[in-house]
Design a protein around this motif. Sequence first.
Motif, short mmCIF file in Angstrom:
data_model
loop_
_atom_site.label_atom_id
_atom_site.label_comp_id
_atom_site.label_asym_id
_atom_site.label_seq_id
_atom_site.Cartn_x
_atom_site.Cartn_y
_atom_site.Cartn_z
N PRO A 8 87.38 75.78 23.90
CA PRO A 8 87.91 74.82 24.86
C PRO A 8 86.81 74.28 25.78
N ASP A 9 86.87 72.97 26.07
CA ASP A 9 85.99 72.34 27.07
C ASP A 9 84.51 72.38 26.72
N VAL A 10 84.18 72.49 25.44
CA VAL A 10 82.77 72.54 25.05
C VAL A 10 82.27 71.16 24.69
N CYS A 11 81.03 70.87 25.10
CA CYS A 11 80.40 69.61 24.70
C CYS A 11 78.92 69.87 24.46
N ARG A 12 78.24 68.90 23.92
CA ARG A 12 76.80 68.97 23.63
C ARG A 12 76.42 70.26 22.91
N VAL A 13 76.88 70.39 21.70
CA VAL A 13 76.59 71.56 20.88
C VAL A 13 75.35 71.26 20.03
N VAL A 14 74.32 72.10 20.16
CA VAL A 14 73.06 71.88 19.46
C VAL A 14 72.60 73.18 18.80
N CYS A 15 72.25 73.10 17.52
CA CYS A 15 71.69 74.26 16.82
C CYS A 15 70.23 74.45 17.24
N THR A 16 69.87 75.69 17.57
CA THR A 16 68.49 76.01 17.91
C THR A 16 68.04 77.17 17.02
N GLU A 17 66.77 77.51 17.09
CA GLU A 17 66.27 78.62 16.29
C GLU A 17 66.89 79.92 16.78
N GLY A 18 67.69 80.54 15.94
CA GLY A 18 68.30 81.82 16.28
C GLY A 18 69.54 81.72 17.14
N GLY A 19 70.09 80.52 17.31
CA GLY A 19 71.29 80.42 18.14
C GLY A 19 71.86 79.02 18.23
#
Length: 358
Positions: A8-19
């Motif tokens: 819920p209420d999540v925005c700006r999701v970005v894959c990074t190294e290890g997370g």
Amino acid sequence: MKEVQALPDVCRVVCTEGGVEFTGSFDTVYFANMQLRTANRVLMRLDSFTARSYPELYNKAKRINWELYSGFETDIDFSVSSSSSRLHHTGNIENAVFDSMKEVMNSLGVAIKKVKHAVIKYHIRFLDDHCTISIDSSGALLYRRGFRTEVAHAPIRETTASALLLASDCYKYPVIADPMCGSGTFLLEAQMIVDTIYPGLSRSFAFETWPSFTESKYLRLKKKLQEGCIRSERTLIGSDISETAVNAAITNGRQSGFAERIAFMQKDFFTFNSDSTFGTNGLIISNLPYGRRVGESTALHALYKNIGKHLKKYCKGWHYGFVTADRAFPSISGLPVSKEIRFVNGGIPVTFFTGEIR
């Protein structure tokens, strides 16, 4: 990443190294810890800045409102790493940040000290002279669901098991089986997935000690998630040739509340579905023996070959997912592969092979 996007209420999701990095309201801290099946911890970013000297690090760290997170807790722990940065001595980095925090907290009448494994833990990361400071909202790593106390040989972490089950689309199948179940991790995680039971509902978290923690709101959100659980009609079966492993699985099933939902029994792999008891459609998922000791490869290859023969004879139409340390598993077993995922389990490079048994 899909798990995070569903919060819920999540925005700006970005894959990074290890997370995965994401932005959300403060409630997202609660939801992420309770709901995420594949995360090991949830860190909340406090600040991010460039620092090329210890005085600069000290002064910039002093801008953080430490009291909002530490409150009146006096025991503090740190995790520090540095790569490609002028400030590379992790001990000195830790001391600079701790000294800045200490000055702030002393002015409020709180005498903090460094204590290993303290509930309040800050993560300091340097990369290319860029510093990020976060606080651990989880406490104990999230793979510790709070109910598995018994382990068998070569266990697989709950978070890893969940990731592999989700990658296998386990919710699509009427039957989920693990004929080498060990302590039952795959099936316990599968039951939670198909019943929409979130893994963090039975444990506590570090954020519960934060001054900003609102217990009444947290309990209300937790109750809402609990009310969303369903009772799936799927059949889950676990077996293992080891009596010790099966007993461990039964104990873990009882402690998780699934004693009546998952059938654990002591049986050889090669008896599975030999009488077509479980039909022609399902998912077989197992963490196969790795055979890392000298002289074991011959016996292991014979096992893989027999697994392929058995499944093609008695489980045609089923789908499989096997974790193995041997990249030659597909050619040895004769099982077709539709997808493979490489990772490290217990320090050993392994591959998760999936496909349809034909």
